[in-house]
Design an enzyme around this catalytic site. Structure first.
Site, PDB file in Angstrom:
ATOM      1  N   SER A  38       0.814  -1.219   0.000  1.00  8.69           N
ATOM      2  CA  SER A  38       0.000   0.000   0.000  1.00  8.69           C
ATOM      3  C   SER A  38       0.845   1.266   0.000  1.00  8.69           C
ATOM      4  CB  SER A  38      -0.928   0.006   1.221  1.00  8.69           C
ATOM      5  OG  SER A  38      -0.169   0.038   2.416  1.00  8.69           O
ATOM      6  N   SER A  41       5.512   1.563   4.037  1.00  7.48           N
ATOM      7  CA  SER A  41       6.932   1.661   4.398  1.00  7.48           C
ATOM      8  C   SER A  41       7.568   2.905   3.793  1.00  7.48           C
ATOM      9  CB  SER A  41       7.693   0.419   3.948  1.00  7.48           C
ATOM     10  OG  SER A  41       7.260  -0.708   4.674  1.00  7.48           O
ATOM     11  N   HIS A  75      13.878  -2.708   0.421  1.00  8.97           N
ATOM     12  CA  HIS A  75      13.805  -1.699   1.486  1.00  8.97           C
ATOM     13  C   HIS A  75      15.191  -1.112   1.773  1.00  8.97           C
ATOM     14  CE1 HIS A  75       9.670  -2.314   3.449  1.00  8.97           C
ATOM     15  NE2 HIS A  75       9.641  -2.868   2.261  1.00  8.97           N
ATOM     16  N   ASP A 108       9.648  -1.350  11.339  1.00  8.73           N
ATOM     17  CA  ASP A 108       8.963  -1.924  10.185  1.00  8.73           C
ATOM     18  C   ASP A 108       9.202  -3.431  10.174  1.00  8.73           C
ATOM     19  OD1 ASP A 108       7.574  -2.173   7.830  1.00  8.73           O
ATOM     20  OD2 ASP A 108       8.956  -0.999   6.612  1.00  8.73           O
TER      21      ASP A 108
END
Length: 193
Positions: A38, A41, A75, A108
Site C-alpha cells: 500500500s 513503508s 527496502h 517496520d
C-alpha cells in the site's frame, strides 16, 4: 484547476507533503497502517526523514525465503547511509531502548514482529505490554508500521484467526497510544487520527 488536482494525486507530492505535518507533535509517535504493497513503508521512511539524521530503522523481518529476501533488499536499497539498521525480529522493546534518546526511529513492521513472537510461543501479552511501556517512555520520534489484516475474509484455520485477532488488538492498542495514525490506501495517506 485540473492540472492542480492531477498533481495532487501523484504519490511523491503527497508523501513529501504529509510527513512534515505528521512529524510535528508533542510525543512524536506516528502509527502507519495499510495493506500489503500500500506504500506504508515508503511513507513511514519519509516521515522519519523529516527529522534530522541519523535515522534508525528497526527491522523485524527475517529472510526465510527468496521473496522475503527480495523485499528486504528493496527496502535497504531505498535507504541511504544516514540510516542505521537494527535487526530485531523478537526483542523490539530492547532495540527501541538501545536507540539514543532523540534519535528518529522507524519500526517496520509490527505485524512481522507479532508473527515472530507468536511462532516462538512467547507470552504475547507480556511482549506487547513491554512494547507499550517502552514506547510511552521513549524520548524522540518513533514511526510504527503495521499491516491492517482484518479487512479480508475470515481465515480458515485457528492459528490464522488467532493471529488476525491479536494483530487487530495490537493495532488498536498502539493507535490509542499514538499521536498520529495514518492509513495508506493505494499509496495515498489518509489521516485517521
Amino acid at each position: 484547476m485540473l492540472v492542480a488536482r492531477l498533481a495532487a494525486r501523484s504519490q511523491p507530492a503527497i508523501v513529501a507533503r504529509m510527513p512534515v505535518e505528521e512529524a510535528r507533535g508533542p510525543r512524536e509517535l506516528t502509527f502507519v497502517l495499510g495493506g500489503a504493497r500500500s506504500g506504508k513503508s515508503r511513507h513511514a521512511e519519509a516521515v522519519v526523514a523529516a527529522f534530522p539524521a541519523p535515522w534508525f530503522y528497526i527491522a523485524t523481518g527475517e529472510p526465510h525465503d527468496n521473496e522475503m529476501a527480495a523485499r528486504i533488499a528493496e527496502h535497504r536499497a531505498r535507504r541511504g547511509p544516514e540510516w542505521q539498521t537494527i535487526e530485531a525480529p523478537r526483542n523490539l522493546a530492547g532495540a527501541l531502548a538501545a536507540v539514543p534518546a532523540g534519535g528518529a526511529v522507524l519500526v517496520d513492521c509490527l505485524t512481522l514482529w507479532l508473527a515472530n513472537v507468536m511462532l516462538a510461543g512467547a507470552d504475547v501479552e507480556a511482549d506487547i505490554a513491554l512494547l507499550e511501556r517502552t514506547l510511552f517512555e521513549r524520548k524522540g520520534p518513533v514511526v510504527l508500521v503495521a499491516n491492517e489484516v482484518g479487512l479480508g475474509i475470515v481465515p480458515d484455520n485457528a492459528l490464522a484467526r488467532r493471529f488476525r485477532d491479536t494483530a487487530g488488538r495490537l493495532n488498536q492498542r498502539l493507535a490509542a497510544l499514538a499521536d498520529r495514525v495514518v492509513l495508506l490506501v493505494a499509496g495515498i495517506p489518509v489521516k485517521v487520527k
